[in-house]
Design a protein around this motif. Structure first.
Motif, PDB file in Angstrom:
ATOM      1  N   SER A  17     -41.345 130.598  81.868  1.00 32.48           N
ATOM      2  CA  SER A  17     -42.294 131.578  81.315  1.00 32.48           C
ATOM      3  C   SER A  17     -43.571 131.552  82.126  1.00 32.48           C
ATOM      4  CB  SER A  17     -42.626 131.234  79.857  1.00 32.48           C
ATOM      5  OG  SER A  17     -43.565 130.167  79.806  1.00 32.48           O
ATOM      6  N   LEU A  68     -45.066 133.594  74.659  1.00 32.50           N
ATOM      7  CA  LEU A  68     -44.574 133.210  75.994  1.00 32.50           C
ATOM      8  C   LEU A  68     -43.104 133.586  76.151  1.00 32.50           C
ATOM      9  CD1 LEU A  68     -46.383 129.758  76.266  1.00 32.50           C
ATOM     10  CD2 LEU A  68     -46.694 131.678  77.850  1.00 32.50           C
ATOM     11  N   LEU A  69     -42.330 133.385  75.104  1.00 29.19           N
ATOM     12  CA  LEU A  69     -40.899 133.729  75.139  1.00 29.19           C
ATOM     13  C   LEU A  69     -40.680 135.230  75.284  1.00 29.19           C
ATOM     14  CD1 LEU A  69     -38.854 131.833  72.415  1.00 29.19           C
ATOM     15  CD2 LEU A  69     -38.491 131.824  74.882  1.00 29.19           C
ATOM     16  N   ASP A  71     -42.598 137.415  76.568  1.00 27.17           N
ATOM     17  CA  ASP A  71     -43.005 137.883  77.890  1.00 27.17           C
ATOM     18  C   ASP A  71     -42.189 137.261  79.025  1.00 27.17           C
ATOM     19  OD1 ASP A  71     -44.935 139.386  76.669  1.00 27.17           O
ATOM     20  OD2 ASP A  71     -46.600 138.054  77.143  1.00 27.17           O
ATOM     21  N   SER A  72     -41.290 136.350  78.710  1.00 28.10           N
ATOM     22  CA  SER A  72     -40.527 135.660  79.761  1.00 28.10           C
ATOM     23  C   SER A  72     -39.336 136.502  80.214  1.00 28.10           C
ATOM     24  CB  SER A  72     -40.032 134.309  79.240  1.00 28.10           C
ATOM     25  OG  SER A  72     -38.903 134.499  78.395  1.00 28.10           O
ATOM     26  N   ARG A 101     -46.798 126.480  78.586  1.00 23.69           N
ATOM     27  CA  ARG A 101     -45.695 127.297  79.103  1.00 23.69           C
ATOM     28  C   ARG A 101     -44.436 126.839  78.388  1.00 23.69           C
ATOM     29  NH1 ARG A 101     -42.661 124.262  82.858  1.00 23.69           N
ATOM     30  NH2 ARG A 101     -43.683 122.290  83.314  1.00 23.69           N
ATOM     31  N   THR A 125     -35.972 125.485  73.038  1.00 27.71           N
ATOM     32  CA  THR A 125     -37.202 125.927  73.692  1.00 27.71           C
ATOM     33  C   THR A 125     -38.228 124.799  73.619  1.00 27.71           C
ATOM     34  OG1 THR A 125     -36.790 128.246  73.237  1.00 27.71           O
ATOM     35  CG2 THR A 125     -39.074 127.627  73.632  1.00 27.71           C
TER      36      THR A 125
END
Lengths: 152, 152
Positions: A17, A68-69, A71-72, A101, A125
């Protein structure tokens, strides 16, 4: 729909990420709204607690992890939809100024026998700080559409 | 410290809470910051997803649950400090306008052999909507100080 279908996932795949910094003021306003406890609100009060200093709410860490996930490059078709979690842990505190991250690893891909249009993937995660230390670990089961659904 | 020590908890105890309403605009701003997916952001886009309409982010539900817990009569001495969760599920969506409350039940009290000043309690917290339907269930292990710590 765009993104990865059930058939595109396999155990062992990993996804990284970008990064997000936990700002002190946002940590305090998040806590004031959702988790108003001294160790999340005030440096002096936090010093004498289990956390030995100001720490972000674990739910703030969880929410930032989700951002973050999303947008990863993980990107399941249909979005990131959690059916439930087998585990959620915060092994060390998140401090104001930490830069987080995530690293995700697919542990298992489970087609549904009763619903061919979707299945589950089990994903671990791990949220890491700027020193590479894990601050949150969760193992979740996500609902992912199959290509059969994509054709529907 | 005030609040309940490890010795004050016992399996089978239950705790209720007040209520909080999930406002549509707050659900959208929470999602825009932490979980920007169509089913959390926009009514029209949400209609064609698994959720069949706008739903609050599960992390928003989790955060509101924490607020309800902090304000409830549960009150462990030293605060609500999660060591980790064995389970976290969202059995049905939270819709804008839903009014949530929580019910917590102590499942187990575990003194620590190595650290007499604290122990763990295992607690199931169920978040319910205005129809009494469970929208979130989590089973967490909380760190609670013992009276030995309180005297320290």
């Amino acid at each position: 729909m765009s993104g990865r279908y059930l058939e595109d996932f396999a155990a062992g795949q990993t996804f990284g990420s970008g990064q997000l910094r936990i700002e002190k003021e946002r940590a305090k306003t998040f806590a004031a709204e959702f988790d108003p406890q001294p160790f999340h609100l005030n440096e002096e009060a936090a010093a004498n607690t289990l956390f030995r200093g100001l720490a972000a709410s674990g739910w703030h860490t969880a929410a930032v992890t989700m951002r973050l996930l999303v947008d990863s490059e993980f990107k399941p078709a249909g979005g990131i939809v959690g059916a439930g979690f087998d585990e959620l842990r915060w092994p060390r505190p998140v401090r104001p100024g930490d830069v987080l991250r995530v690293e995700s690893e697919v542990l298992e891909v489970k087609p549904s026998k009763s619903r061919p249009e979707q299945g589950l993937i089990k994903v671990r995660t791990t949220t890491l700080n700027q020193n590479g230390e894990a601050v949150q670990i969760f193992v979740g089961n996500l609902i992912v559409p199959s290509r059969a659904a994509g054709r529907g």
